[in-house]
Design a protein around this motif. Structure first.
Motif, PDB file in Angstrom:
ATOM      1  N   GLU A 144       0.823  -1.208   0.000  1.00 11.22           N
ATOM      2  CA  GLU A 144       0.000   0.000   0.000  1.00 11.22           C
ATOM      3  C   GLU A 144       0.859   1.261   0.000  1.00 11.22           C
ATOM      4  O   GLU A 144       0.504   2.288  -0.581  1.00 11.22           O
ATOM      5  CB  GLU A 144      -0.953   0.009   1.201  1.00 11.22           C
ATOM      6  N   THR A 145       2.038   1.178   0.646  1.00 13.81           N
ATOM      7  CA  THR A 145       2.943   2.328   0.645  1.00 13.81           C
ATOM      8  C   THR A 145       3.557   2.530  -0.735  1.00 13.81           C
ATOM      9  O   THR A 145       3.727   3.657  -1.197  1.00 13.81           O
ATOM     10  CB  THR A 145       4.049   2.138   1.691  1.00 13.81           C
ATOM     11  N   LEU A 146       3.907   1.424  -1.403  1.00 16.49           N
ATOM     12  CA  LEU A 146       4.451   1.530  -2.753  1.00 16.49           C
ATOM     13  C   LEU A 146       3.432   2.155  -3.694  1.00 16.49           C
ATOM     14  O   LEU A 146       3.787   2.983  -4.548  1.00 16.49           O
ATOM     15  CB  LEU A 146       4.866   0.153  -3.264  1.00 16.49           C
ATOM     16  N   ALA A 147       2.160   1.792  -3.524  1.00 11.59           N
ATOM     17  CA  ALA A 147       1.120   2.387  -4.367  1.00 11.59           C
ATOM     18  C   ALA A 147       1.044   3.891  -4.151  1.00 11.59           C
ATOM     19  O   ALA A 147       0.919   4.674  -5.106  1.00 11.59           O
ATOM     20  CB  ALA A 147      -0.226   1.726  -4.074  1.00 11.59           C
ATOM     21  N   ILE A 148       1.130   4.316  -2.878  1.00  9.49           N
ATOM     22  CA  ILE A 148       1.124   5.753  -2.589  1.00  9.49           C
ATOM     23  C   ILE A 148       2.358   6.424  -3.171  1.00  9.49           C
ATOM     24  O   ILE A 148       2.289   7.504  -3.774  1.00  9.49           O
ATOM     25  CB  ILE A 148       1.047   5.987  -1.066  1.00  9.49           C
ATOM     26  N   ALA A 149       3.513   5.771  -3.004  1.00 12.07           N
ATOM     27  CA  ALA A 149       4.758   6.361  -3.493  1.00 12.07           C
ATOM     28  C   ALA A 149       4.763   6.480  -5.012  1.00 12.07           C
ATOM     29  O   ALA A 149       5.272   7.459  -5.566  1.00 12.07           O
ATOM     30  CB  ALA A 149       5.944   5.529  -3.022  1.00 12.07           C
ATOM     31  N   ARG A 150       4.207   5.496  -5.701  1.00 16.33           N
ATOM     32  CA  ARG A 150       4.156   5.585  -7.165  1.00 16.33           C
ATOM     33  C   ARG A 150       3.214   6.698  -7.606  1.00 16.33           C
ATOM     34  O   ARG A 150       3.419   7.308  -8.656  1.00 16.33           O
ATOM     35  CB  ARG A 150       3.713   4.251  -7.753  1.00 16.33           C
ATOM     36  N   GLN A 151       2.197   6.961  -6.808  1.00 14.67           N
ATOM     37  CA  GLN A 151       1.240   8.001  -7.160  1.00 14.67           C
ATOM     38  C   GLN A 151       1.723   9.384  -6.736  1.00 14.67           C
ATOM     39  O   GLN A 151       1.621  10.350  -7.490  1.00 14.67           O
ATOM     40  CB  GLN A 151      -0.110   7.711  -6.510  1.00 14.67           C
ATOM     41  N   ARG A 152       2.278   9.488  -5.523  1.00  6.86           N
ATOM     42  CA  ARG A 152       2.618  10.788  -4.956  1.00  6.86           C
ATOM     43  C   ARG A 152       4.104  11.092  -5.000  1.00  6.86           C
ATOM     44  O   ARG A 152       4.512  12.236  -4.797  1.00  6.86           O
ATOM     45  CB  ARG A 152       2.139  10.865  -3.503  1.00  6.86           C
ATOM     46  N   GLY A 153       4.934  10.080  -5.230  1.00  6.20           N
ATOM     47  CA  GLY A 153       6.364  10.294  -5.220  1.00  6.20           C
ATOM     48  C   GLY A 153       6.972   9.980  -3.869  1.00  6.20           C
ATOM     49  O   GLY A 153       6.320   9.442  -2.964  1.00  6.20           O
ATOM     50  N   PHE A 154       8.230  10.335  -3.732  1.00  2.00           N
ATOM     51  CA  PHE A 154       8.989  10.053  -2.522  1.00  2.00           C
ATOM     52  C   PHE A 154       9.826  11.285  -2.210  1.00  2.00           C
ATOM     53  O   PHE A 154      10.330  11.954  -3.113  1.00  2.00           O
ATOM     54  CB  PHE A 154       9.878   8.826  -2.744  1.00  2.00           C
ATOM     55  N   ARG A 155       9.986  11.598  -0.933  1.00  2.00           N
ATOM     56  CA  ARG A 155      10.636  12.848  -0.532  1.00  2.00           C
ATOM     57  C   ARG A 155      11.834  12.567   0.368  1.00  2.00           C
ATOM     58  O   ARG A 155      11.773  11.717   1.261  1.00  2.00           O
ATOM     59  CB  ARG A 155       9.633  13.746   0.188  1.00  2.00           C
ATOM     60  N   VAL A 156      12.918  13.324   0.128  1.00  2.00           N
ATOM     61  CA  VAL A 156      14.101  13.281   0.982  1.00  2.00           C
ATOM     62  C   VAL A 156      14.371  14.698   1.470  1.00  2.00           C
ATOM     63  O   VAL A 156      14.496  15.629   0.663  1.00  2.00           O
ATOM     64  CB  VAL A 156      15.336  12.743   0.229  1.00  2.00           C
ATOM     65  N   LEU A 157      14.450  14.873   2.786  1.00  2.00           N
ATOM     66  CA  LEU A 157      14.776  16.168   3.379  1.00  2.00           C
ATOM     67  C   LEU A 157      16.222  16.148   3.856  1.00  2.00           C
ATOM     68  O   LEU A 157      16.675  15.177   4.462  1.00  2.00           O
ATOM     69  CB  LEU A 157      13.852  16.469   4.562  1.00  2.00           C
ATOM     70  N   SER A 158      16.938  17.224   3.584  1.00  2.00           N
ATOM     71  CA  SER A 158      18.329  17.292   4.005  1.00  2.00           C
ATOM     72  C   SER A 158      18.701  18.750   4.256  1.00  2.00           C
ATOM     73  O   SER A 158      17.840  19.643   4.224  1.00  2.00           O
ATOM     74  CB  SER A 158      19.246  16.661   2.952  1.00  2.00           C
ATOM     75  N   GLU A 159      19.987  18.979   4.477  1.00  2.00           N
ATOM     76  CA  GLU A 159      20.468  20.320   4.812  1.00  2.00           C
ATOM     77  C   GLU A 159      21.926  20.441   4.417  1.00  2.00           C
ATOM     78  O   GLU A 159      22.689  19.469   4.487  1.00  2.00           O
ATOM     79  CB  GLU A 159      20.317  20.576   6.317  1.00  2.00           C
ATOM     80  N   ILE A 160      22.316  21.624   3.970  1.00  2.00           N
ATOM     81  CA  ILE A 160      23.719  21.949   3.783  1.00  2.00           C
ATOM     82  C   ILE A 160      23.972  23.295   4.450  1.00  2.00           C
ATOM     83  O   ILE A 160      23.040  24.084   4.654  1.00  2.00           O
ATOM     84  CB  ILE A 160      24.126  22.014   2.297  1.00  2.00           C
ATOM     85  N   THR A 161      25.213  23.553   4.809  1.00  2.00           N
ATOM     86  CA  THR A 161      25.578  24.849   5.382  1.00  2.00           C
ATOM     87  C   THR A 161      26.496  25.563   4.407  1.00  2.00           C
ATOM     88  O   THR A 161      27.456  24.976   3.897  1.00  2.00           O
ATOM     89  CB  THR A 161      26.280  24.683   6.738  1.00  2.00           C
ATOM     90  N   LEU A 162      26.193  26.832   4.148  1.00  2.00           N
ATOM     91  CA  LEU A 162      26.946  27.610   3.168  1.00  2.00           C
ATOM     92  C   LEU A 162      27.146  29.029   3.685  1.00  2.00           C
ATOM     93  O   LEU A 162      26.233  29.608   4.280  1.00  2.00           O
ATOM     94  CB  LEU A 162      26.199  27.666   1.832  1.00  2.00           C
ATOM     95  N   PRO A 163      28.304  29.623   3.432  1.00  2.00           N
ATOM     96  CA  PRO A 163      28.488  31.039   3.753  1.00  2.00           C
ATOM     97  C   PRO A 163      27.743  31.905   2.746  1.00  2.00           C
ATOM     98  O   PRO A 163      27.298  31.416   1.699  1.00  2.00           O
ATOM     99  CB  PRO A 163      30.004  31.227   3.645  1.00  2.00           C
ATOM    100  N   PRO A 164      27.586  33.196   3.019  1.00  2.00           N
ATOM    101  CA  PRO A 164      26.887  34.070   2.067  1.00  2.00           C
ATOM    102  C   PRO A 164      27.541  34.023   0.689  1.00  2.00           C
ATOM    103  O   PRO A 164      28.763  33.930   0.562  1.00  2.00           O
ATOM    104  CB  PRO A 164      27.021  35.458   2.703  1.00  2.00           C
TER     105      PRO A 164
END
Length: 714
Positions: free
Chosen positions: A522-542
């Motif tokens: 059921e999760t694969l069905a949702i993922a195929r319909q809605r996609g999959f998300r990855v949240l991350s972060e990087i640190t950068l100076p101005p």
């Protein structure tokens, strides 16, 4: 703002996440295939424009209609495509003075043209700077589509002034506006000054230079005092164009174009006695042409001088009376330099399938022709029957079997020489672990790769000094990936890599995440319909950056990449600054999500999303921060607001809040602003969401600071 959880949204996700490497501290036509980025030994690709007797483009040919001959021998074409690229225009609400830049980037947009704009500031006079800027501004504003990609490069090596590949017209125009010609003063004027400033009797029988245009009488003429610098500039320009052509060789399935804006190289490669680097520059010209023809890169040479090429003659103060015209003539020398410089442009263009626009005050027609030639054409690829790496020139003859048609294609290419290059060592992440070849190729591609559809959002917030914390949200579609079923779950392994390139061209390695997916049906069905998300972060100076994200599945069967232009403000400078605006929604929480790093988990009620289209029964949530750095300001109020404006300018939703600077307890910056917008009363349509802040401090700039985001309700 404390985190609030949307209720009523269930998430059926069973997945494990392994962090393999942490971030270091401090519309084309349906038949048009997407471009790819790879290097294949001895693979030859040629594009062809076909017209009828009236000059109309012919677009209904098939592979069977073509014949390709190399050195007179028929070749077996193994790749064929018809390319017909539209020019997509930016979306602009009726009330807005200019288009609103999208805050989400994707690799699934309509394919477009690929340009590398080479600004040859080494061979453009300062007085022609406005001509260059004006001509290229017209090209970008009138003929550049939102589906096109362009990069801006300076031959002088001004990396801070250039721009990586982007479709952002504002960034391209900013790079063009930084142009300033710095061509050396002409050889004729330098020699004429040397003649006028000579002591009596000097040069009577001295050495001669290329300023002498009469080989039978060379005595008395000094050499060009800037010959060494002139030769160095010529080598720099040619070497840069060669390296760009080699870099673009890996882009397959598209016509690649270099727009060389230059007054040309006036160094006389035929005068080997007066010009010590003549042989080197002549060979460098051949190497540049060879790289372009081998990579199927067309060079379009654009001379900004127009019909006023002799305006340097105004500087002439007169030639000494004892120098006869047969010995030296300023006018003759200027004419010779003009001829040499235009020839240098014509050679580069004619030999690579482009054209040279010289002696034109208006480059509009040249730009129109460039767009036409890069919009509708055929691409044919083959492995030559002669696979020897002999470095020889091989003629190409592309023919069509249908009578009455004309074919325009490049005339040949130079085969590679010597052994095939060895495989490059694997790229390593910040902690020394190697990335897969598929992820490395996708991350290094100069253009987005669409093997795995991706969308990306990034927003900079104030972080640990001196850096900013950049929140990343990457969403990918899984419908094209293969999953192995085991014990009732569907399994795959994704390698997700983030990186950034700063304005000086320095690559900053980012995070590498290995996501092991074990999804229930059921999760694969949702993922195929809605996609999959990855949240991350990087640190950068101005600074100004291009963020890059790449994803490869297990075994490297599929990979994709996406590019994102980001300007990180200096949140600690005096005055008012603002973070990005992150969005989420109640329905967005149903998208399967992994969070190796989530800097917004305590501020947004759901995961930051790349979706900008919402149902009327949804709830939209946002978060932004305002940073106020005003020393010595008394306690005051700070206003924050959200408006939703329809295309005709009507405000259909509004929220206003105020905060006291006393809430900061003397610290600088940090007004967090979160808000939720129920959409049930918002009619379907396109809207501009604006988040704005304004300080009431006496020392503050009274102008509000805000960001706009285009959203759609359906």
């Amino acid at each position: 703002m404390q985190r609030r959880i949307f209720s009523g949204i269930g998430l059926l996700v069973l997945c494990t996440l392994t962090i393999a490497a942490q971030q270091p501290s401090p519309g084309s036509s349906p038949d048009t295939p997407p471009p790819t980025f790879r290097l294949e030994v001895n693979y030859v690709e040629v594009d062809a424009v076909v017209t009828d007797s009236q000059g109309n483009l012919v677009t209904d040919l098939t592979l069977d209609d073509f014949e390709v001959r190399e050195n007179g021998r028929p070749q077996k074409v193994t790749a064929f495509s018809t390319v017909n690229l539209p020019i997509e225009r930016p979306e602009r609400p009726l009330f807005a003075n200019a288009p609103i830049e999208p805050d989400v980037e994707s690799n699934t947009a309509a394919e477009g043209r690929i340009y590398t704009i080479v600004l040859d500031d080494l061979h453009t006079r300062f007085t022609n700077t406005p001509r260059v800027q004006r001509a290229l501004r017209e090209f970008i504003e009138q003929r550049f589509g939102t589906n096109d990609l362009a990069a801006v490069v300076y031959t002088s090596g001004r990396t801070n002034a250039g721009q990586e590949f982007t479709n952002n017209t504002r960034l391209l125009l900013a790079a063009i506006d930084r142009f300033s010609g710095r061509n050396l003063r002409s050889e004729a004027l330098e020699i004429n000054d040397a003649l006028n400033n000579r002591p009596p009797g000097e040069f009577a029988t001295g050495s001669t230079g290329s300023g002498a245009r009469n080989p039978s009488d060379l005595s008395g003429i000094p050499a060009d005092p800037l010959e060494f610098e002139r030769a160095q500039n010529a080598r720099n320009t040619l070497t840069l164009v060669q390296k760009l052509a080699e870099f673009m060789e890996g882009i397959r399935g598209r016509r690649k174009s270099i727009l060389l804006v230059s007054e040309g190289i006036s160094y006389d490669v035929h005068d080997v006695f007066a010009n010590s680097s003549a042989g080197i520059i002549l060979q460098q010209t051949r190497d540049t042409v060879a790289a372009a023809t081998r990579g199927n890169v067309a060079i379009y040479a654009l001379d900004p001088r127009g019909l006023t090429a002799f305006d340097e003659a105004i500087e002439v103060g007169g030639t000494p009376a004892d120098i006869t015209p047969s010995q030296f003539s300023v006018t003759g020398s200027l004419q010779g330099s003009l001829r040499l410089s235009q020839q240098s442009l014509q050679v580069l263009a004619d030999e690579t399938g482009g054209f040279a626009a010289v002696n034109r005050n208006d480059l509009s027609e040249a730009f129109a022709r460039i767009v036409r030639e890069n919009s509708v054409y055929y691409v044919l690829g083959y492995y030559p029957s002669n696979d020897q790496r002999d470095g020889r020139f091989r003629t190409l003859d592309v023919r069509v079997k249908r009578p009455g048609l004309q074919v325009r294609a490049r005339r040949g290419y130079v085969a590679p020489r010597g052994r095939a290059p060895a495989a490059k060592p694997a790229v390593t992440s910040a902690n020394g672990e190697s990335m897969s070849p598929a992820a490395t190729t996708a991350l290094n591609s100069p253009i987005p790769l669409s093997g795995i559809p991706l969308t990306m959002f990034a927003a900079a917030y104030k972080g640990t000094p001196p850096d900013a914390a950049v929140a990343l949200s990457l969403e990918l579609r899984l419908d094209g990936l293969n999953f192995a079923e085991k014990n009732g779950t569907f399994n795959n392994r994704l390698e997700v890599v983030f990186s950034s390139v700063d304005q000086a061209g320095t690559i900053r390695p980012g995070s590498r995440h290995v996501v092991t997916l074990e999804l229930k049906p059921e999760t694969l069905a949702i993922a195929r319909q809605r996609g999959f998300r990855v949240l991350s972060e990087i640190t950068l100076p101005p600074g100004r950056y291009q963020l890059r994200a790449a994803v490869a599945d297990q075994g490297g069967a599929r990979s994709g990449s996406v590019l994102y232009d980001l300007e990180v403000p200096d949140f600690r400078r005096t005055g008012l600054s603002m973070s990005g605006v992150s969005l989420t929604s109640a329905s967005g929480a149903a998208t399967p999500t992994v969070r190796p790093k989530d800097p917004l988990k305590d501020f947004l009620p759901g995961p930051a999303s790349t979706v900008r289209e919402f149902q009327r029964n949804d709830v939209l949530a946002l978060f932004a921060e305002f940073y106020e750095n005003i020393q010595g300001a008394p306690t005051h109020m700070f206003d924050m607001s959200t408006t939703l404006r329809a295309e005709d300018g009507r405000v259909v939703y509004e929220n206003r809040e105020e905060r006291s600077s006393a809430d900061l307890q003397g610290a600088s910056g940090g007004f967090g602003y979160g808000h939720q917008i129920p959409l049930q009363n918002i009619a379907p349509g396109t809207y501009v969401l604006r988040v704005e802040g304004r300080s009431r401090a006496e020392k503050a700039d009274q102008q509000p600071l805000g960001r706009d985001v285009i959203v759609r309700v359906r």
